[in-house]
Design an enzyme around this catalytic site. Structure first.
Site, PDB file in Angstrom:
ATOM      1  N   ALA A 192     -36.112  69.250  30.023  1.00  0.00           N
ATOM      2  CA  ALA A 192     -36.057  68.748  31.704  1.00  0.00           C
ATOM      3  C   ALA A 192     -36.709  69.930  32.656  1.00  0.00           C
ATOM      4  O   ALA A 192     -37.785  69.541  33.798  1.00  0.00           O
ATOM      5  CB  ALA A 192     -34.926  67.565  31.138  1.00  0.00           C
ATOM      6  N   ARG A 230     -28.731  62.292  18.404  1.00  0.00           N
ATOM      7  CA  ARG A 230     -28.862  60.724  19.331  1.00  0.00           C
ATOM      8  C   ARG A 230     -30.494  60.600  19.691  1.00  0.00           C
ATOM      9  O   ARG A 230     -31.806  61.508  19.471  1.00  0.00           O
ATOM     10  CB  ARG A 230     -28.067  60.735  20.245  1.00  0.00           C
ATOM     11  CG  ARG A 230     -26.260  60.171  20.058  1.00  0.00           C
ATOM     12  CD  ARG A 230     -26.029  60.299  22.031  1.00  0.00           C
ATOM     13  NE  ARG A 230     -25.128  62.198  22.133  1.00  0.00           N
ATOM     14  CZ  ARG A 230     -25.971  62.581  24.054  1.00  0.00           C
ATOM     15  NH1 ARG A 230     -26.110  61.720  24.265  1.00  0.00           N
ATOM     16  NH2 ARG A 230     -25.462  63.407  23.673  1.00  0.00           N
ATOM     17  N   TYR A 253     -36.711  61.284  19.493  1.00  0.00           N
ATOM     18  CA  TYR A 253     -36.898  63.238  19.232  1.00  0.00           C
ATOM     19  C   TYR A 253     -36.671  62.914  17.605  1.00  0.00           C
ATOM     20  O   TYR A 253     -36.664  64.307  17.097  1.00  0.00           O
ATOM     21  CB  TYR A 253     -35.797  63.789  19.766  1.00  0.00           C
ATOM     22  CG  TYR A 253     -35.958  63.373  21.368  1.00  0.00           C
ATOM     23  CD1 TYR A 253     -36.988  64.037  22.186  1.00  0.00           C
ATOM     24  CD2 TYR A 253     -34.508  63.223  21.802  1.00  0.00           C
ATOM     25  CE1 TYR A 253     -36.986  63.910  23.100  1.00  0.00           C
ATOM     26  CE2 TYR A 253     -35.201  63.157  23.611  1.00  0.00           C
ATOM     27  CZ  TYR A 253     -36.262  63.290  24.216  1.00  0.00           C
ATOM     28  OH  TYR A 253     -35.919  63.212  25.243  1.00  0.00           O
ATOM     29  N   ARG A 284     -43.943  58.259  28.774  1.00  0.00           N
ATOM     30  CA  ARG A 284     -42.990  58.406  29.165  1.00  0.00           C
ATOM     31  C   ARG A 284     -42.695  57.728  30.838  1.00  0.00           C
ATOM     32  O   ARG A 284     -43.793  58.051  31.511  1.00  0.00           O
ATOM     33  CB  ARG A 284     -41.704  59.464  28.814  1.00  0.00           C
ATOM     34  CG  ARG A 284     -41.747  59.465  27.125  1.00  0.00           C
ATOM     35  CD  ARG A 284     -40.962  60.066  26.788  1.00  0.00           C
ATOM     36  NE  ARG A 284     -40.123  59.991  26.439  1.00  0.00           N
ATOM     37  CZ  ARG A 284     -38.765  60.839  26.351  1.00  0.00           C
ATOM     38  NH1 ARG A 284     -39.033  61.766  25.839  1.00  0.00           N
ATOM     39  NH2 ARG A 284     -37.727  60.283  26.548  1.00  0.00           N
ATOM     40  N   ASN A 306     -39.501  75.133  24.835  1.00  0.00           N
ATOM     41  CA  ASN A 306     -39.390  73.548  24.458  1.00  0.00           C
ATOM     42  C   ASN A 306     -38.476  73.529  26.199  1.00  0.00           C
ATOM     43  O   ASN A 306     -37.693  73.819  25.969  1.00  0.00           O
ATOM     44  CB  ASN A 306     -38.853  73.486  23.812  1.00  0.00           C
ATOM     45  CG  ASN A 306     -39.318  71.520  24.554  1.00  0.00           C
ATOM     46  OD1 ASN A 306     -38.753  71.080  24.724  1.00  0.00           O
ATOM     47  ND2 ASN A 306     -38.276  70.942  23.260  1.00  0.00           N
ATOM     48  N   GLU A 348     -46.226  75.604  25.119  1.00  0.00           N
ATOM     49  CA  GLU A 348     -45.199  74.373  25.004  1.00  0.00           C
ATOM     50  C   GLU A 348     -45.240  73.847  24.656  1.00  0.00           C
ATOM     51  O   GLU A 348     -45.920  72.623  23.705  1.00  0.00           O
ATOM     52  CB  GLU A 348     -46.099  74.319  26.881  1.00  0.00           C
ATOM     53  CG  GLU A 348     -44.517  73.781  27.481  1.00  0.00           C
ATOM     54  CD  GLU A 348     -45.298  72.794  28.643  1.00  0.00           C
ATOM     55  OE1 GLU A 348     -46.602  72.830  29.160  1.00  0.00           O
ATOM     56  OE2 GLU A 348     -44.807  71.554  29.121  1.00  0.00           O
ATOM     57  N   HIS A 394     -43.678  69.425  23.602  1.00  0.00           N
ATOM     58  CA  HIS A 394     -42.972  68.411  23.767  1.00  0.00           C
ATOM     59  C   HIS A 394     -42.831  67.619  22.204  1.00  0.00           C
ATOM     60  O   HIS A 394     -43.918  67.259  21.991  1.00  0.00           O
ATOM     61  CB  HIS A 394     -43.471  67.542  24.909  1.00  0.00           C
ATOM     62  CG  HIS A 394     -43.383  68.548  26.147  1.00  0.00           C
ATOM     63  ND1 HIS A 394     -42.088  69.239  26.911  1.00  0.00           N
ATOM     64  CD2 HIS A 394     -44.379  69.495  27.068  1.00  0.00           C
ATOM     65  CE1 HIS A 394     -41.913  69.465  27.742  1.00  0.00           C
ATOM     66  NE2 HIS A 394     -43.489  70.067  27.909  1.00  0.00           N
ATOM     67  N   PRO A 454     -32.509  72.916  27.856  1.00  0.00           N
ATOM     68  CA  PRO A 454     -31.268  72.048  27.450  1.00  0.00           C
ATOM     69  C   PRO A 454     -31.793  71.325  27.166  1.00  0.00           C
ATOM     70  O   PRO A 454     -32.821  69.947  26.725  1.00  0.00           O
ATOM     71  CB  PRO A 454     -31.350  71.710  29.600  1.00  0.00           C
ATOM     72  CG  PRO A 454     -32.581  72.049  29.925  1.00  0.00           C
ATOM     73  CD  PRO A 454     -32.945  72.795  29.293  1.00  0.00           C
ATOM     74  N   ASN A 455     -29.861  70.514  26.789  1.00  0.00           N
ATOM     75  CA  ASN A 455     -29.648  68.890  25.502  1.00  0.00           C
ATOM     76  C   ASN A 455     -30.375  69.255  24.168  1.00  0.00           C
ATOM     77  O   ASN A 455     -30.367  68.017  23.763  1.00  0.00           O
ATOM     78  CB  ASN A 455     -30.337  67.499  26.105  1.00  0.00           C
ATOM     79  CG  ASN A 455     -29.203  68.071  27.608  1.00  0.00           C
ATOM     80  OD1 ASN A 455     -27.793  67.077  28.014  1.00  0.00           O
ATOM     81  ND2 ASN A 455     -29.941  67.536  28.716  1.00  0.00           N
TER      82      ASN A 455
END
Ligand code: CA2
Length: 145
Positions: A78, A19, A24, A108, A75, A99, A101, A11-12
């Site tokens: 969330a 943004r 990122y 974070r 990835n 995996e 990220h 997601p996203n």
């Protein structure tokens, strides 16, 4: 034998490059996927890239990959921090799992520090920016060779 890698983004991640570049970076998802395909061609891997904002869709794709793909790079966005369903699906996949990220989730918010997917992942690349996808792909290639 040609190995086929399913590159999944959760997601996203379709918003990459639009943004929050301070977290990122500036690359778009299309850039990331193009880089994966180019590196895949170099390494002799067949690459298929998909992105979904929906947990069940990701679960379906992971299940289907059991018959069609030899490795998965994911990835989970969330869902890394919430999804036992994605973990269960990956646990039923026999090949190697990487995996990724982009950001350093350990530096974070506390709710990002734990990843369910890490319980299954054979390779974990965290905080290397979008370069992490290349690192993950090379690691899968090494495991499959
Ligand atoms: O660092 C990563 O790759 C993450 O998996 C990215 C997820 C986040 O929820 C994880 O904790 C860490 C979020 C992806 C959102 O991506 C965006 C990119 C640009 C603009 C907005 C969102």
């Amino acid at each position: 034998m040609t190995h086929t890698i399913l590159v999944l983004n959760g997601p996203n991640l379709n918003l990459l490059g639009t943004r929050q570049p301070e977290i990122y970076g500036h690359s778009t998802l299309a850039d990331v996927e193009e880089n994966c395909r180019a590196l895949g061609a170099e390494l002799g891997l067949e690459i298929e890239c998909r992105q979904s904002n929906h947990e069940g869709v990701l679960v379906d794709w992971i299940q289907e990959a059991r018959l069609s793909h030899t490795g998965i790079m994911i990835n989970p966005g969330a869902y890394s921090h919430t999804s036992i369903a994605i973990l269960d699906a990956l646990n039923n996949f026999e090949g190697p799992v990487a995996e990724i990220h982009i950001s350093d989730i350990h530096k974070r918010e506390a709710f990002r520090h734990h990843s369910y997917v890490s319980h299954r992942a054979d390779e974990i690349v965290i905080g290397k920016g979008v370069e992490g996808y290349s690192i993950g792909l090379r690691a899968l290639h090494a495991r499959l060779s």
